[in-house]
Design an enzyme around this catalytic site. Structure first.
Site, short mmCIF file in Angstrom:
data_model
loop_
_atom_site.label_atom_id
_atom_site.label_comp_id
_atom_site.label_asym_id
_atom_site.label_seq_id
_atom_site.Cartn_x
_atom_site.Cartn_y
_atom_site.Cartn_z
N GLU A 1 -7.99 20.34 -10.40
CA GLU A 1 -7.69 21.59 -9.68
C GLU A 1 -8.07 21.48 -8.21
O GLU A 1 -9.18 21.08 -7.87
CB GLU A 1 -8.44 22.77 -10.33
CG GLU A 1 -8.19 24.10 -9.62
CD GLU A 1 -8.54 25.32 -10.46
OE1 GLU A 1 -8.59 25.21 -11.71
OE2 GLU A 1 -8.77 26.40 -9.87
N LYS B 1 -5.79 34.80 -8.33
CA LYS B 1 -6.98 35.64 -8.20
C LYS B 1 -6.56 36.98 -7.61
O LYS B 1 -5.84 37.03 -6.61
CB LYS B 1 -8.01 34.97 -7.29
CG LYS B 1 -8.62 33.70 -7.88
CD LYS B 1 -9.74 33.18 -6.99
CE LYS B 1 -10.61 32.19 -7.74
NZ LYS B 1 -9.98 30.89 -7.93
N ASP C 1 -4.96 26.35 -6.49
CA ASP C 1 -5.68 27.62 -6.41
C ASP C 1 -5.74 28.13 -4.97
O ASP C 1 -4.92 28.94 -4.55
CB ASP C 1 -7.08 27.44 -7.02
CG ASP C 1 -7.91 28.71 -7.02
OD1 ASP C 1 -7.51 29.70 -6.40
OD2 ASP C 1 -9.00 28.72 -7.66
N LYS D 1 -17.38 22.34 -11.71
CA LYS D 1 -17.38 22.39 -10.25
C LYS D 1 -17.69 20.98 -9.74
O LYS D 1 -18.83 20.51 -9.84
CB LYS D 1 -18.42 23.41 -9.78
CG LYS D 1 -18.03 24.83 -10.11
CD LYS D 1 -16.80 25.24 -9.33
CE LYS D 1 -15.93 26.24 -10.04
NZ LYS D 1 -14.66 26.49 -9.37
N ASP E 1 -12.52 21.12 -11.07
CA ASP E 1 -12.10 21.92 -9.91
C ASP E 1 -12.90 21.49 -8.69
O ASP E 1 -14.10 21.75 -8.58
CB ASP E 1 -12.34 23.41 -10.21
CG ASP E 1 -11.76 24.31 -9.11
OD1 ASP E 1 -11.27 23.78 -8.10
OD2 ASP E 1 -11.80 25.54 -9.29
MG MG Z 1 -10.30 27.13 -8.61
#
Ligand code: MG
Length: 367
Positions: free
Chosen positions: A218, A265, A241, A165, A193
């Site tokens: 990402e 997702k 994403d 992250k 990401d």
């Molecule tokens: Mg992501």
């Protein structure tokens, strides 16, 4: 078979690590998850789960799931839960947008279709590819040293895919990426990401500073156009994403060659039916996928396992086992990670049985 009742429980899912931090100072310590039940006149009950990543990640929030179910539920009573496209058509006619609200109902109806036919959801979604599903571990945003230590620990547990992250201070993010990649094997995969957290110029600085590092980038920026600009100026493998929330956006990104991997997702797209559409399209177009959800516990993890296990292995980039991030187990029979992999159940439907004593009182009850 007809739907006779739609109900929902609220479950708190505290984190094993205490909290989970990502871009822009966002943080969650206890997730608010909604377990959705769909009851039928056959006596069979199907289950789904929706757990937003807090109210500030995607346009979704936990109480919104329950409010949306109260709005949508009455329109579905009397419908056959096995007719999934028809059911989704009905949901879209009754409530515009709010994909995440529909996700829990759709997952529960796949569970019912499996129970009614005696087949696991992964078989109904296309077939079981390979023995097991490879998992990644998301690494909460901490100092570079702490993140490297966590990666070392999760590597010991069998993971070979890691998602850092980042999306914070760009200089610190550069250090985070270098610190973690330096301790991995060449065969391990690392994703940085940013979860939309960098402005375009910050993203450009980061990708240039890690040019020689084997890392996937990402969702660096908030908008699709900013991400595309970064994509066109870097040779890192690139993942989109947050921006890919519909088939329209998926097709546009494919046309622009905007990504090498896409993150699908389940609740972002509105359930397993809609995610299967996107998944099948990605397979046809040759795009690899991270197959997962925003967050969740045992039931979400079971749904992810069936979605991933029914995807050809060469197009599965990673998936994740959210039930191992949280301290509360909500169902028997959910996949359990073994050495960085999981498997979808062989039992009918999702293969899970909710632990009713954990679920607490019913907060939504439509019949
Ligand atoms: Mg992501």
């Amino acid at each position: 078979m007809k739907i006779t009742r739609i109900f929902a429980h609220r479950v708190e899912l505290p984190l094993v690590e205490g909290d989970y931090k990502w871009s822009g100072g966002k943080s969650v310590s206890v997730f608010d998850s909604t377990i959705v039940g769909v009851e039928t006149d056959s006596g069979l009950v199907g289950y789904g789960e929706v757990c937003p990543l807090g109210p500030f990640y995607l346009p979704a929030y936990a109480e919104g799931v329950r409010a949306g179910l109260r709005e949508l539920g009455p329109h579905l009573i009397g419908y056959d839960p096995r007719e999934l496209l028809k059911l989704n058509h009905r949901m879209d006619a009754a409530l515009k947008g709010h994909a995440y609200v529909k996700s829990g109902i759709d997952i529960a109806c796949w569970d019912l279709l499996g129970k009614a036919t005696g087949l696991p959801v992964c078989v109904l979604m296309g077939g079981r590819f390979g023995e097991k599903v490879r998992l990644y571990r998301a690494i909460s945003q901490e100092s570079p040293e702490q993140m490297a230590a966590k990666v070392a620990n999760y590597r010991e547990q069998g993971y070979t895919r890691f998602q850092l992250k980042v999306g914070g201070d760009p200089d610190l993010d550069i250090e985070r990426i270098h610190a973690v990649r330096g301790m991995l094997l060449p065969s391990d995969r690392l994703v940085a990401d940013a979860n939309t957290g960098w402005t375009q110029h910050e993203a450009m600085r980061v990708v240039r500073a890690v040019r020689s590092v084997d890392v996937y980038i990402e969702q660096p920026c908030l908008t699709y156009e900013e991400c595309l600009a970064v994509r066109r100026n870097t040779d890192h493998p690139f993942v989109l994403d947050e921006n890919i929330d519909s088939l329209d956006m998926l097709l546009r990104a494919k046309s622009d060659l905007a990504m090498d991997v896409v993150n699908l997702k389940i609740s972002k797209l509105g359930g397993l039916t809609r995610t299967k559409q996107a998944r099948d399209l990605c397979v046809s177009m040759g795009i690899a996928m991270t197959l997962e959800d925003s967050w969740g516990g045992d039931i979400t993890t079971a749904a992810i396992s069936h979605l991933a296990h029914s995807t050809p292995e060469e197009y599965r980039f990673t998936s994740t086992d959210f039930n191992s991030y949280v301290t509360v187990s909500t169902a028997e029979g959910a996949p359990q990670r073994v050495n960085g992999f999981m498997q979808a159940s062989d039992l009918p439907g999702l293969g899970i049985t909710p632990k009713m004593n954990v679920l607490g009182k019913v907060l939504v009850d439509v019949s």
